[in-house]
Motif scaffolding. Structure first.
Motif, PDB file in Angstrom:
ATOM      1  N   TYR A   1      29.352  18.599  -4.420  1.00 21.88           N
ATOM      2  CA  TYR A   1      30.587  17.875  -4.651  1.00 21.88           C
ATOM      3  C   TYR A   1      30.288  16.383  -4.619  1.00 21.88           C
ATOM      4  CZ  TYR A   1      33.410  22.056  -3.846  1.00 21.88           C
ATOM      5  OH  TYR A   1      33.986  23.297  -3.941  1.00 21.88           O
TER       6      TYR A   1
ATOM      7  N   PHE B   1      27.054  24.767  -3.641  1.00 25.85           N
ATOM      8  CA  PHE B   1      27.863  23.814  -4.402  1.00 25.85           C
ATOM      9  C   PHE B   1      27.358  22.394  -4.153  1.00 25.85           C
ATOM     10  CE2 PHE B   1      31.392  26.713  -5.306  1.00 25.85           C
ATOM     11  CZ  PHE B   1      31.237  27.660  -4.309  1.00 25.85           C
TER      12      PHE B   1
ATOM     13  N   GLN C   1      32.272  12.519  -4.029  1.00 20.27           N
ATOM     14  CA  GLN C   1      33.472  11.858  -3.522  1.00 20.27           C
ATOM     15  C   GLN C   1      33.377  10.360  -3.739  1.00 20.27           C
ATOM     16  OE1 GLN C   1      34.085  11.909   0.764  1.00 20.27           O
ATOM     17  NE2 GLN C   1      36.299  12.010   0.513  1.00 20.27           N
TER      18      GLN C   1
ATOM     19  N   PHE D   1      28.025  15.627  -1.513  1.00 20.15           N
ATOM     20  CA  PHE D   1      27.998  16.650  -0.472  1.00 20.15           C
ATOM     21  C   PHE D   1      27.483  17.968  -1.044  1.00 20.15           C
ATOM     22  CE2 PHE D   1      30.180  14.556   2.973  1.00 20.15           C
ATOM     23  CZ  PHE D   1      30.948  13.590   2.346  1.00 20.15           C
TER      24      PHE D   1
ATOM     25  N   TYR E   1      40.313  20.779   6.317  1.00 22.91           N
ATOM     26  CA  TYR E   1      39.111  20.132   6.835  1.00 22.91           C
ATOM     27  C   TYR E   1      39.474  18.751   7.351  1.00 22.91           C
ATOM     28  CZ  TYR E   1      35.888  23.489   4.621  1.00 22.91           C
ATOM     29  OH  TYR E   1      35.197  24.619   4.266  1.00 22.91           O
TER      30      TYR E   1
ATOM     31  N   LEU F   1      34.208  18.911  -7.670  1.00 25.99           N
ATOM     32  CA  LEU F   1      33.103  19.842  -7.854  1.00 25.99           C
ATOM     33  C   LEU F   1      32.199  19.387  -8.992  1.00 25.99           C
ATOM     34  CD1 LEU F   1      31.819  22.603  -7.131  1.00 25.99           C
ATOM     35  CD2 LEU F   1      33.313  23.614  -8.867  1.00 25.99           C
TER      36      LEU F   1
ATOM     37  N   TYR G   1      35.976  25.087  -4.345  1.00 22.34           N
ATOM     38  CA  TYR G   1      37.232  24.554  -3.833  1.00 22.34           C
ATOM     39  C   TYR G   1      37.824  23.547  -4.813  1.00 22.34           C
ATOM     40  CZ  TYR G   1      36.101  25.939   1.039  1.00 22.34           C
ATOM     41  OH  TYR G   1      35.809  26.614   2.195  1.00 22.34           O
TER      42      TYR G   1
ATOM     43  N   PHE H   1      41.631  16.818   4.692  1.00 22.85           N
ATOM     44  CA  PHE H   1      41.629  17.353   3.337  1.00 22.85           C
ATOM     45  C   PHE H   1      42.043  18.812   3.347  1.00 22.85           C
ATOM     46  CE2 PHE H   1      40.037  14.036   0.722  1.00 22.85           C
ATOM     47  CZ  PHE H   1      39.211  13.266   1.527  1.00 22.85           C
TER      48      PHE H   1
ATOM     49  N   LEU I   1      33.328  27.394   3.274  1.00 21.61           N
ATOM     50  CA  LEU I   1      32.186  26.562   2.946  1.00 21.61           C
ATOM     51  C   LEU I   1      31.790  25.707   4.145  1.00 21.61           C
ATOM     52  CD1 LEU I   1      32.854  25.253  -0.685  1.00 21.61           C
ATOM     53  CD2 LEU I   1      31.619  27.282   0.073  1.00 21.61           C
ATOM     54  N   THR I   2      30.485  25.560   4.324  1.00 22.45           N
ATOM     55  CA  THR I   2      29.943  24.627   5.304  1.00 22.45           C
ATOM     56  C   THR I   2      29.312  23.482   4.536  1.00 22.45           C
ATOM     57  OG1 THR I   2      29.529  26.379   6.903  1.00 22.45           O
ATOM     58  CG2 THR I   2      28.296  24.328   7.170  1.00 22.45           C
ATOM     59  N   PHE I   3      29.678  22.273   4.906  1.00 23.92           N
ATOM     60  CA  PHE I   3      29.230  21.085   4.182  1.00 23.92           C
ATOM     61  C   PHE I   3      28.120  20.365   4.923  1.00 23.92           C
ATOM     62  CE2 PHE I   3      32.312  20.550   0.745  1.00 23.92           C
ATOM     63  CZ  PHE I   3      33.283  21.467   1.112  1.00 23.92           C
ATOM     64  N   GLY I   4      27.243  19.737   4.155  1.00 28.97           N
ATOM     65  CA  GLY I   4      26.288  18.815   4.738  1.00 28.97           C
ATOM     66  C   GLY I   4      26.963  17.513   5.102  1.00 28.97           C
ATOM     67  N   GLN I   5      26.203  16.618   5.712  1.00 26.33           N
ATOM     68  CA  GLN I   5      26.778  15.366   6.189  1.00 26.33           C
ATOM     69  C   GLN I   5      26.969  14.331   5.089  1.00 26.33           C
ATOM     70  OE1 GLN I   5      24.046  14.420   9.404  1.00 26.33           O
ATOM     71  NE2 GLN I   5      25.442  15.318  10.883  1.00 26.33           N
TER      72      GLN I   5
ATOM     73  N   PHE J   1      40.144  20.338  -4.140  1.00 24.19           N
ATOM     74  CA  PHE J   1      40.585  19.538  -3.003  1.00 24.19           C
ATOM     75  C   PHE J   1      41.814  18.725  -3.334  1.00 24.19           C
ATOM     76  CE2 PHE J   1      37.507  19.734   0.413  1.00 24.19           C
ATOM     77  CZ  PHE J   1      36.410  20.321  -0.184  1.00 24.19           C
ATOM     78  N   GLY J   2      42.612  18.470  -2.311  1.00 25.95           N
ATOM     79  CA  GLY J   2      43.654  17.475  -2.405  1.00 25.95           C
ATOM     80  C   GLY J   2      43.044  16.093  -2.237  1.00 25.95           C
ATOM     81  N   SER J   3      43.873  15.081  -2.350  1.00 20.39           N
ATOM     82  CA  SER J   3      43.378  13.702  -2.291  1.00 20.39           C
ATOM     83  C   SER J   3      43.285  13.169  -0.876  1.00 20.39           C
ATOM     84  CB  SER J   3      44.279  12.790  -3.128  1.00 20.39           C
ATOM     85  OG  SER J   3      45.613  12.868  -2.668  1.00 20.39           O
TER      86      SER J   3
ATOM     87  N   GLY K   1      30.354  14.606   7.831  1.00 21.03           N
ATOM     88  CA  GLY K   1      30.721  15.475   6.725  1.00 21.03           C
ATOM     89  C   GLY K   1      32.122  16.014   6.897  1.00 21.03           C
TER      90      GLY K   1
ATOM     91  N   GLU L   1      29.571   9.269  -2.761  1.00 22.85           N
ATOM     92  CA  GLU L   1      28.956  10.096  -1.728  1.00 22.85           C
ATOM     93  C   GLU L   1      28.897  11.527  -2.245  1.00 22.85           C
ATOM     94  OE1 GLU L   1      30.693   9.752   2.159  1.00 22.85           O
ATOM     95  OE2 GLU L   1      28.898  10.581   3.119  1.00 22.85           O
TER      96      GLU L   1
ATOM     97  N   GLY M   1      37.868   6.676  -1.077  1.00 23.47           N
ATOM     98  CA  GLY M   1      39.304   6.877  -1.019  1.00 23.47           C
ATOM     99  C   GLY M   1      39.825   8.056  -1.800  1.00 23.47           C
ATOM    100  N   GLN M   2      38.912   8.867  -2.301  1.00 22.72           N
ATOM    101  CA  GLN M   2      39.318  10.001  -3.135  1.00 22.72           C
ATOM    102  C   GLN M   2      38.960  11.332  -2.475  1.00 22.72           C
ATOM    103  OE1 GLN M   2      40.990   9.448  -6.115  1.00 22.72           O
ATOM    104  NE2 GLN M   2      40.908   7.326  -5.391  1.00 22.72           N
ATOM    105  N   GLY M   3      39.464  12.393  -3.056  1.00 16.55           N
ATOM    106  CA  GLY M   3      39.070  13.721  -2.623  1.00 16.55           C
ATOM    107  C   GLY M   3      37.719  14.088  -3.209  1.00 16.55           C
ATOM    108  N   LEU M   4      37.292  15.303  -2.976  1.00 21.88           N
ATOM    109  CA  LEU M   4      35.998  15.767  -3.456  1.00 21.88           C
ATOM    110  C   LEU M   4      36.158  16.487  -4.785  1.00 21.88           C
ATOM    111  CD1 LEU M   4      35.712  15.566  -0.239  1.00 21.88           C
ATOM    112  CD2 LEU M   4      33.721  17.037  -0.582  1.00 21.88           C
TER     113      LEU M   4
END
Lengths: 111, 116
Positions: B36, B34, B38, B90, A35, B46, A100, A90, B104-108, A102-104, A42, B88, B41-44
């Motif tokens: 998520y 789902f 964030q 999602f 992604y 769950l 999922y 990502f 997966l489709t994510f919102g904004q 996720f990586g960082s 998003g 944030e 500076g980090q990943g997402l």
């Protein structure tokens, strides 16, 4: 538990240069995804893979290529980088009926 | 095609107040849903997921979400927000079958600010 590891974490490219982003997962997941995340938009799916040796296009595939030669690795390539590809990338992996992991992320700037 | 709408771009709450983040989805078949989170500076990470069964699902960090099929919604709630919840959030929708399985489709996203 490493989970999903992305390398590199940061990169600055000049327009026209190429690079490969590496994603590695140690959870034996079948599915892997790339992604890109841009402010206010998003996450948008670039490419994904449902198993070793298979790849498919996502929502925004233009300018990117991928390969999944080994189950644990999913590579994202930029053949000729453009400023529009400046983004945070990502990688994620998942098993069946799972969310999922996720990586960082990789922060890429194309100048 | 599946889609997700998070109507609120930015929400500000006081620490200790309750929270509800809205999520509306569009999907023709049975979705899985789902939330998520964030941090900068980090990943997402769950928070929680819904596949089937009880429409009220519990997640980590004291969050819960309720699936309402009639309203195509999957709103996230927390009874008392902590300063560390600032992040944030999602919402995402995915397919349980077919050729879109796993995608997966994510919102904004909704940015949550917590005031002391």
């Amino acid at each position: 538990n490493a989970g999903v590891t992305q390398t590199p974490k940061f990169r600055v490219l000049k327009t026209g240069q190429s690079m490969t982003l590496l994603c590695a997962q140690d959870m034996n997941h079948e599915y892997m995804y790339w992604y890109r995340q841009d402010p206010g938009m998003g996450l948008r799916l670039i490419h994904y893979s449902v198993g070793e040796g298979t790849t498919a296009k996502g929502e925004v595939p233009d300018g990117y290529n991928v390969s999944r030669l080994k189950k644990q690795n999913f590579l994202l390539g930029l053949e000729s980088a453009a400023p529009s590809q400046t983004s945070v990338y990502f990688c994620a992996s998942s098993g069946r009926r799972q969310g999922y992991t996720f990586g960082s992320g990789t922060r890429l700037t194309v100048v | 095609a599946q889609s997700v709408t998070q109507p609120d771009i930015h929400i500000t709450v006081s620490e200790g107040a309750s929270l509800e983040l809205r999520c509306n989805y569009s999907y023709g078949a049975t979705p899985y849903l789902f939330w998520y989170v964030q941090s900068p500076g980090q990943g997402l990470q769950l928070l929680l997921k819904y596949f089937s069964g009880d429409t009220l699902v519990q997640g980590i960090k004291g969050f819960e979400a309720e699936f309402k099929r009639s309203q195509s919604s999957f709103n996230l709630r927390k009874p008392s927000v902590h300063w560390s919840d600032a992040a944030e959030y999602f919402c995402a929708v995915g397919a349980l079958g077919g050729t879109s399985y796993g995608k997966l489709t994510f919102g904004q996203g909704t940015i949550l600010t917590v005031h002391p």
